[in-house]
Design a protein around this motif. Structure first.
Motif, mmCIF file in Angstrom:
data_model
loop_
_atom_site.group_PDB
_atom_site.id
_atom_site.type_symbol
_atom_site.label_atom_id
_atom_site.label_comp_id
_atom_site.label_asym_id
_atom_site.label_seq_id
_atom_site.Cartn_x
_atom_site.Cartn_y
_atom_site.Cartn_z
ATOM 1 N N SER A 26 0.845 -1.196 0.000
ATOM 2 C CA SER A 26 0.000 0.000 0.000
ATOM 3 C C SER A 26 0.879 1.245 0.000
ATOM 4 O O SER A 26 1.952 1.265 0.591
ATOM 5 N N LEU A 27 0.408 2.242 -0.668
ATOM 6 C CA LEU A 27 1.129 3.516 -0.744
ATOM 7 C C LEU A 27 0.655 4.429 0.385
ATOM 8 O O LEU A 27 -0.461 4.297 0.877
ATOM 9 N N PRO A 28 1.483 5.375 0.827
ATOM 10 C CA PRO A 28 1.043 6.299 1.879
ATOM 11 C C PRO A 28 -0.102 7.170 1.384
ATOM 12 O O PRO A 28 -0.130 7.581 0.224
ATOM 13 N N GLN A 29 -1.030 7.428 2.267
ATOM 14 C CA GLN A 29 -2.211 8.207 1.928
ATOM 15 C C GLN A 29 -2.106 9.602 2.540
ATOM 16 O O GLN A 29 -1.421 9.799 3.533
ATOM 17 N N THR A 30 -2.817 10.541 1.956
ATOM 18 C CA THR A 30 -2.847 11.895 2.474
ATOM 19 C C THR A 30 -3.577 11.921 3.815
ATOM 20 O O THR A 30 -4.618 11.301 3.959
ATOM 21 N N ASN A 31 -3.026 12.613 4.770
ATOM 22 C CA ASN A 31 -3.612 12.762 6.098
ATOM 23 C C ASN A 31 -3.852 11.399 6.748
ATOM 24 O O ASN A 31 -4.875 11.162 7.369
ATOM 25 N N ASP A 32 -2.901 10.507 6.589
ATOM 26 C CA ASP A 32 -3.037 9.145 7.094
ATOM 27 C C ASP A 32 -2.790 9.068 8.594
ATOM 28 O O ASP A 32 -3.433 8.303 9.293
ATOM 29 N N ALA A 33 -1.872 9.860 9.088
ATOM 30 C CA ALA A 33 -1.509 9.795 10.509
ATOM 31 C C ALA A 33 -2.198 10.921 11.267
ATOM 32 O O ALA A 33 -2.098 12.082 10.901
ATOM 33 N N ALA A 34 -2.896 10.554 12.325
ATOM 34 C CA ALA A 34 -3.546 11.548 13.176
ATOM 35 C C ALA A 34 -2.851 11.523 14.528
ATOM 36 O O ALA A 34 -2.690 10.463 15.122
ATOM 37 N N GLN A 35 -2.420 12.684 14.989
ATOM 38 C CA GLN A 35 -1.736 12.778 16.276
ATOM 39 C C GLN A 35 -2.426 13.837 17.124
ATOM 40 O O GLN A 35 -1.980 14.988 17.183
ATOM 41 N N PRO A 36 -3.516 13.452 17.791
ATOM 42 C CA PRO A 36 -4.250 14.445 18.586
ATOM 43 C C PRO A 36 -3.470 14.945 19.790
ATOM 44 O O PRO A 36 -3.772 16.018 20.308
ATOM 45 N N TRP A 37 -2.457 14.225 20.230
ATOM 46 C CA TRP A 37 -1.681 14.695 21.389
ATOM 47 C C TRP A 37 -0.952 15.989 21.055
ATOM 48 O O TRP A 37 -0.711 16.809 21.951
ATOM 49 N N LEU A 38 -0.613 16.201 19.781
ATOM 50 C CA LEU A 38 0.018 17.467 19.394
ATOM 51 C C LEU A 38 -0.955 18.638 19.530
ATOM 52 O O LEU A 38 -0.574 19.742 19.932
ATOM 53 N N ILE A 39 -2.222 18.386 19.218
ATOM 54 C CA ILE A 39 -3.238 19.432 19.370
ATOM 55 C C ILE A 39 -3.370 19.800 20.841
ATOM 56 O O ILE A 39 -3.401 20.980 21.211
#
Length: 110
Positions: A74-87
């Motif tokens: 699989s290829l990397p997708q746009t906005n694939d990683a979500a890191q709410p701890w940064l918010i």
């Protein structure tokens, strides 16, 4: 407590609580894959300026292309990683700076 102080505390609490409603995560999945036999072609005529350096090999000496390159996995997708701890880290830092600013601002008024 004065009304102004209570209003600022409510405002700061809203700054902390509001992002709870703004941090939404979504994900998607592939239902079915489509494999096409399409290709990209170019039209027109290329007129080179001068002779190429180095000279290209003769077409008969090049091996023929037998298969198209297909990516594996699989290829990397746009906005694939979500890191709410940064918010949350940003919200905490902004709240801390805002509270410090208000305290120093109140001390200078005295």
């Amino acid at each position: 407590m004065t009304i102004k102080k209570v209003a600022w505390q409510i405002f700061v609490l809203w700054l902390i609580v509001l992002p709870f409603g703004l941090t939404r995560t979504a994900s998607g999945s592939e239902i079915n894959a489509v494999d096409t036999t399409g290709s990209i072609g170019f039209t027109g005529t290329y007129v080179p300026i001068g002779s190429p350096d180095p000279t290209p090999p003769h077409p008969e000496t090049q091996p023929p292309v037998l298969d198209h390159a297909k990516p594996g996995g699989s290829l990397p997708q746009t906005n694939d990683a979500a890191q709410p701890w940064l918010i949350w880290l940003g919200i905490i830092l902004l709240s801390f700076v805002f509270i410090q600013w208000k305290q120093t601002h109140a001390q200078h008024k005295k």
